[in-house]
Design a protein around this motif. Structure first.
Motif, PDB file in Angstrom:
ATOM      1  N   GLN A 144      14.328 -34.788  54.838  1.00  0.00           N
ATOM      2  CA  GLN A 144      14.908 -35.490  53.697  1.00  0.00           C
ATOM      3  C   GLN A 144      16.413 -35.194  53.662  1.00  0.00           C
ATOM      4  OE1 GLN A 144      13.975 -33.666  49.929  1.00  0.00           O
ATOM      5  NE2 GLN A 144      14.207 -35.556  48.767  1.00  0.00           N
ATOM      6  N   ILE A 145      17.233 -36.220  53.510  1.00  0.00           N
ATOM      7  CA  ILE A 145      18.694 -36.032  53.459  1.00  0.00           C
ATOM      8  C   ILE A 145      19.193 -36.404  52.070  1.00  0.00           C
ATOM      9  CG2 ILE A 145      20.925 -36.594  54.493  1.00  0.00           C
ATOM     10  CD1 ILE A 145      19.463 -37.486  57.008  1.00  0.00           C
ATOM     11  N   LEU A 146      19.894 -35.469  51.438  1.00  0.00           N
ATOM     12  CA  LEU A 146      20.506 -35.698  50.128  1.00  0.00           C
ATOM     13  C   LEU A 146      22.015 -35.519  50.245  1.00  0.00           C
ATOM     14  CD1 LEU A 146      18.228 -33.460  47.843  1.00  0.00           C
ATOM     15  CD2 LEU A 146      17.837 -35.838  48.490  1.00  0.00           C
ATOM     16  N   SER A 147      22.767 -36.345  49.548  1.00  0.00           N
ATOM     17  CA  SER A 147      24.214 -36.151  49.474  1.00  0.00           C
ATOM     18  C   SER A 147      24.651 -36.293  48.031  1.00  0.00           C
ATOM     19  CB  SER A 147      24.954 -37.156  50.360  1.00  0.00           C
ATOM     20  OG  SER A 147      26.329 -36.827  50.441  1.00  0.00           O
ATOM     21  N   ILE A 148      25.457 -35.349  47.576  1.00  0.00           N
ATOM     22  CA  ILE A 148      25.900 -35.317  46.176  1.00  0.00           C
ATOM     23  C   ILE A 148      27.408 -35.436  46.114  1.00  0.00           C
ATOM     24  CG2 ILE A 148      26.017 -33.957  44.053  1.00  0.00           C
ATOM     25  CD1 ILE A 148      23.316 -33.089  46.511  1.00  0.00           C
ATOM     26  N   ASP A 149      27.889 -36.502  45.472  1.00  0.00           N
ATOM     27  CA  ASP A 149      29.327 -36.667  45.249  1.00  0.00           C
ATOM     28  C   ASP A 149      29.708 -35.867  44.009  1.00  0.00           C
ATOM     29  OD1 ASP A 149      31.925 -37.463  44.917  1.00  0.00           O
ATOM     30  OD2 ASP A 149      31.455 -39.497  44.277  1.00  0.00           O
ATOM     31  N   ASP A 150      30.528 -34.851  44.199  1.00  0.00           N
ATOM     32  CA  ASP A 150      30.876 -33.939  43.107  1.00  0.00           C
ATOM     33  C   ASP A 150      32.105 -34.430  42.336  1.00  0.00           C
ATOM     34  OD1 ASP A 150      30.767 -31.669  41.481  1.00  0.00           O
ATOM     35  OD2 ASP A 150      32.053 -30.519  42.830  1.00  0.00           O
ATOM     36  N   GLY A 151      32.003 -35.658  41.804  1.00  0.00           N
ATOM     37  CA  GLY A 151      33.078 -36.189  40.971  1.00  0.00           C
ATOM     38  C   GLY A 151      34.349 -36.524  41.727  1.00  0.00           C
ATOM     39  N   PHE A 174      23.556 -38.994  45.136  1.00  0.00           N
ATOM     40  CA  PHE A 174      23.700 -38.699  43.714  1.00  0.00           C
ATOM     41  C   PHE A 174      25.184 -38.534  43.402  1.00  0.00           C
ATOM     42  CE2 PHE A 174      19.709 -37.061  45.275  1.00  0.00           C
ATOM     43  CZ  PHE A 174      18.785 -37.543  44.364  1.00  0.00           C
ATOM     44  N   GLN A 175      25.532 -38.784  42.165  1.00  0.00           N
ATOM     45  CA  GLN A 175      26.928 -38.682  41.747  1.00  0.00           C
ATOM     46  C   GLN A 175      27.021 -37.812  40.503  1.00  0.00           C
ATOM     47  OE1 GLN A 175      28.837 -42.467  40.817  1.00  0.00           O
ATOM     48  NE2 GLN A 175      30.720 -41.796  41.806  1.00  0.00           N
ATOM     49  N   GLN A 176      27.744 -36.709  40.608  1.00  0.00           N
ATOM     50  CA  GLN A 176      27.979 -35.854  39.454  1.00  0.00           C
ATOM     51  C   GLN A 176      28.902 -36.579  38.471  1.00  0.00           C
ATOM     52  OE1 GLN A 176      25.727 -33.507  39.644  1.00  0.00           O
ATOM     53  NE2 GLN A 176      26.840 -31.592  40.060  1.00  0.00           N
ATOM     54  N   LYS A 180      32.245 -30.483  39.153  1.00  0.00           N
ATOM     55  CA  LYS A 180      31.733 -29.231  38.604  1.00  0.00           C
ATOM     56  C   LYS A 180      31.765 -28.109  39.621  1.00  0.00           C
ATOM     57  CE  LYS A 180      28.151 -29.554  35.875  1.00  0.00           C
ATOM     58  NZ  LYS A 180      26.770 -29.806  35.396  1.00  0.00           N
ATOM     59  N   GLY A 181      32.097 -28.428  40.882  1.00  0.00           N
ATOM     60  CA  GLY A 181      32.162 -27.411  41.921  1.00  0.00           C
ATOM     61  C   GLY A 181      30.992 -27.501  42.880  1.00  0.00           C
ATOM     62  N   LYS A 182      31.212 -26.995  44.088  1.00  0.00           N
ATOM     63  CA  LYS A 182      30.213 -27.084  45.153  1.00  0.00           C
ATOM     64  C   LYS A 182      28.910 -26.396  44.775  1.00  0.00           C
ATOM     65  CE  LYS A 182      29.619 -25.918  50.057  1.00  0.00           C
ATOM     66  NZ  LYS A 182      30.247 -25.276  51.234  1.00  0.00           N
ATOM     67  N   ARG A 183      28.995 -25.276  44.074  1.00  0.00           N
ATOM     68  CA  ARG A 183      27.792 -24.535  43.704  1.00  0.00           C
ATOM     69  C   ARG A 183      26.858 -25.402  42.855  1.00  0.00           C
ATOM     70  NH1 ARG A 183      27.250 -18.265  42.618  1.00  0.00           N
ATOM     71  NH2 ARG A 183      29.206 -18.321  43.769  1.00  0.00           N
ATOM     72  N   HIS A 184      27.431 -26.147  41.911  1.00  0.00           N
ATOM     73  CA  HIS A 184      26.607 -26.995  41.044  1.00  0.00           C
ATOM     74  C   HIS A 184      26.058 -28.207  41.794  1.00  0.00           C
ATOM     75  CE1 HIS A 184      27.057 -25.133  37.033  1.00  0.00           C
ATOM     76  NE2 HIS A 184      28.174 -24.644  37.543  1.00  0.00           N
ATOM     77  N   ALA A 185      26.812 -28.713  42.758  1.00  0.00           N
ATOM     78  CA  ALA A 185      26.308 -29.812  43.578  1.00  0.00           C
ATOM     79  C   ALA A 185      25.109 -29.349  44.411  1.00  0.00           C
ATOM     80  CB  ALA A 185      27.411 -30.348  44.479  1.00  0.00           C
ATOM     81  N   LEU A 186      25.216 -28.162  44.997  1.00  0.00           N
ATOM     82  CA  LEU A 186      24.101 -27.603  45.758  1.00  0.00           C
ATOM     83  C   LEU A 186      22.910 -27.326  44.850  1.00  0.00           C
ATOM     84  CD1 LEU A 186      25.980 -25.093  48.102  1.00  0.00           C
ATOM     85  CD2 LEU A 186      24.792 -27.176  48.814  1.00  0.00           C
ATOM     86  N   TYR A 187      23.185 -26.825  43.662  1.00  0.00           N
ATOM     87  CA  TYR A 187      22.122 -26.528  42.691  1.00  0.00           C
ATOM     88  C   TYR A 187      21.309 -27.781  42.380  1.00  0.00           C
ATOM     89  CZ  TYR A 187      19.991 -24.922  38.293  1.00  0.00           C
ATOM     90  OH  TYR A 187      19.108 -24.586  37.301  1.00  0.00           O
ATOM     91  N   ARG A 188      22.002 -28.893  42.225  1.00  0.00           N
ATOM     92  CA  ARG A 188      21.298 -30.155  41.976  1.00  0.00           C
ATOM     93  C   ARG A 188      20.423 -30.516  43.173  1.00  0.00           C
ATOM     94  NH1 ARG A 188      23.971 -35.809  39.679  1.00  0.00           N
ATOM     95  NH2 ARG A 188      21.993 -36.965  39.516  1.00  0.00           N
TER      96      ARG A 188
END
Length: 470
Positions: A144-151, A174-176, A180-188
């Protein structure tokens, strides 16, 4: 309007991009690079000459230091540390030669994985990263591949949408709502992902076809394996000097140092550019990790080192896979370089303090002294940074030419191992950047650790601004 591309067209282009990078020749012959390399060895030659001319002064300088109580104490401590470092180097070399990467397992034994790619102001590079991941020879039904745009405030989200269009259900994005920072993007990503193993990849990195398979294979063979570090090389090392220097440094740091640490089941830092974590180990410390503070301030840096530390604290093994390679971008200018080192330095200070609280307890079944020796080696470098800088400044004032000569001679001796190691593993003509890197670090970055100690409580990523993206 951009024409619609088929999956096969996308596959072909991604493979061509990766192959072109891997097979391209670094431009050591660039005029400016040649001037710098010539200047490096000219400077070292001058230093050797100064040391030869002022050798008697060197002996007198040492004798004068030993004649005072303070000087004798400092010289004794320095000599003791040198002996310790020498024995520790032999110990590291022994573990390096004992190290072997875990062999890749078959498809049926591979765990289900969630690959998480956080991105902030990355532009097209995030697209390249996602495409390289999609070309992994990992079973599709287990990945599974997830990518989070951190704002992001640039076109990062547009490139993620384009990747989603091409990869379909294989990719979730996903889009923050704000940065909020890399840590929060990873947390999501950790909370959304459903894999038994989480793989984290920086959005300015690309992986080879077998990287992910090799990276996660240790989880199938070692039930105590909690995390695995990937092998990081420099992506943008074809022209600029600083990336060339860092590439040599990275090979030493990963393929020599982390190989030895892995033989002790105690890699101290799984890099953000490429790492893997067992799901149960992550959720065993996730709440503590996302709420981590230092001196009352939320921790927004060093998320990789913190996660590694907390997994080691659980008694889990942390390994290194030499054949799981990711290529990542590094700063090309001094401003970005020292900011990156400051961030790493602050994280080192924080995590060494955290590690000191458990490393001498019964935190793991079996052998623990290897982990403790690794900690002592790192901690001693931090503790001695201020005395070292004070002594260096005193030496410069007392006898500047002798200082220059002895320092450059030391650089020649100690950098030769890095150069020979890189030359043996890769290309000898690129290995000579080890000497230039040592000169830059000694004379232009010596202040990083003392400054990081003094400012360890400060927050901020420092190197992720939009203006830095070319």
């Amino acid at each position: 309007m951009k024409p619609k591309e088929t999956a096969s067209t996308n596959t072909s282009r991604t493979k061509k991009f990766t192959n072109r990078f891997l097979n391209s020749t670094p431009k050591t012959h660039n005029f400016h690079n040649r001037i710098v390399l010539f200047s490096t060895f000219l400077l070292i030659s001058i230093g050797i000459y100064f040391f030869y001319v002022f050798f008697n002064d060197f002996e007198k300088f040492n004798a004068d230091r030993r004649s005072t109580t303070l000087g004798y104490a400092f010289m004794s401590i320095a000599f003791g540390l040198f002996i310790y470092k020498a024995f520790f180097f032999i110990y590291t070399a022994y573990n390096y030669f004992k190290y072997k990467p875990v062999a890749s397992v078959g498809d049926k034994d591979l765990p289900t994985i969630t690959v998480i790619v956080p991105a902030y102001n990355e532009g097209k590079q995030v697209w390249d990263t996602l495409m390289s991941l999609a070309e992994s020879n990992y079973p599709r039904d287990k990945m599974q591949i997830l990518s989070i745009d951190d704002g992001s405030v640039d076109d990062t989200w547009d490139w993620m949408l384009d990747a989603k269009d091409k990869l379909g259900e294989r990719l979730s994005i996903f889009q923050q709502p704000k940065n909020k920072g890399k840590r929060h993007a990873l947390y999501r990503g950790f909370n959304v992902g459903n894999g038994d193993v989480f793989v984290t990849v920086d959005s300015d990195s690309i992986v080879t076809e077998d990287t992910i398979r090799n990276l996660v294979s240790p989880f199938a063979k070692d039930e105590q394996c909690g995390a695995v570090a990937g092998n990081i090389r420099v992506l943008n090392n074809k022209k600029e000097m600083l990336p060339k220097m860092l590439d040599v440094s990275f090979v030493m740091s990963f393929e020599f140092v982390r190989s030895a640490e892995s033989n002790l089941n105690s890699v101290l830092c799984t890099p953000g550019a490429l790492a893997a974590y067992r799901r149960t180990a992550v959720f065993g410390c996730l709440t503590e990790w996302i709420n981590q503070t230092f001196m009352g301030q939320p921790s927004d840096i060093g998320e990789d080192r913190a996660m590694t530390n907390m997994i080691l604290k659980q008694g889990k093994h942390v390994l290194f896979q030499k054949d799981a390679v990711a290529y990542t971008n590094v700063p090309e200018e001094y401003l970005g370089l020292y900011k990156m080192f400051i961030r790493w330095g602050r994280s080192n200070v924080r995590e060494n303090i955290s590690m000191a609280k458990y490393v001498f307890t019964n935190f793991r079944e079996g052998k623990k002294w290897g982990t403790r020796l690794l900690f002592i080696s790192q901690a001693s470098g931090i503790i001695m940074s201020y005395p070292f800088v004070i002594f260096m400044l005193f030496f410069v004032i007392a006898h500047p030419l002798l200082f220059l000569g002895s320092t450059l001679l030391s650089i020649l001796v100690f950098s030769s191992f890095s150069a020979l190691f890189f030359g043996y593993r890769y290309e000898l003509k690129e290995a000579i950047w080890a000497y230039t890197y040592s000169i830059v670090f000694t004379f232009a970055l010596f202040w990083i650790t003392p400054y990081a100690i003094a400012t360890a409580s400060r927050r901020g990523w420092l190197t992720r601004g939009l203006a830095e993206k070319k």
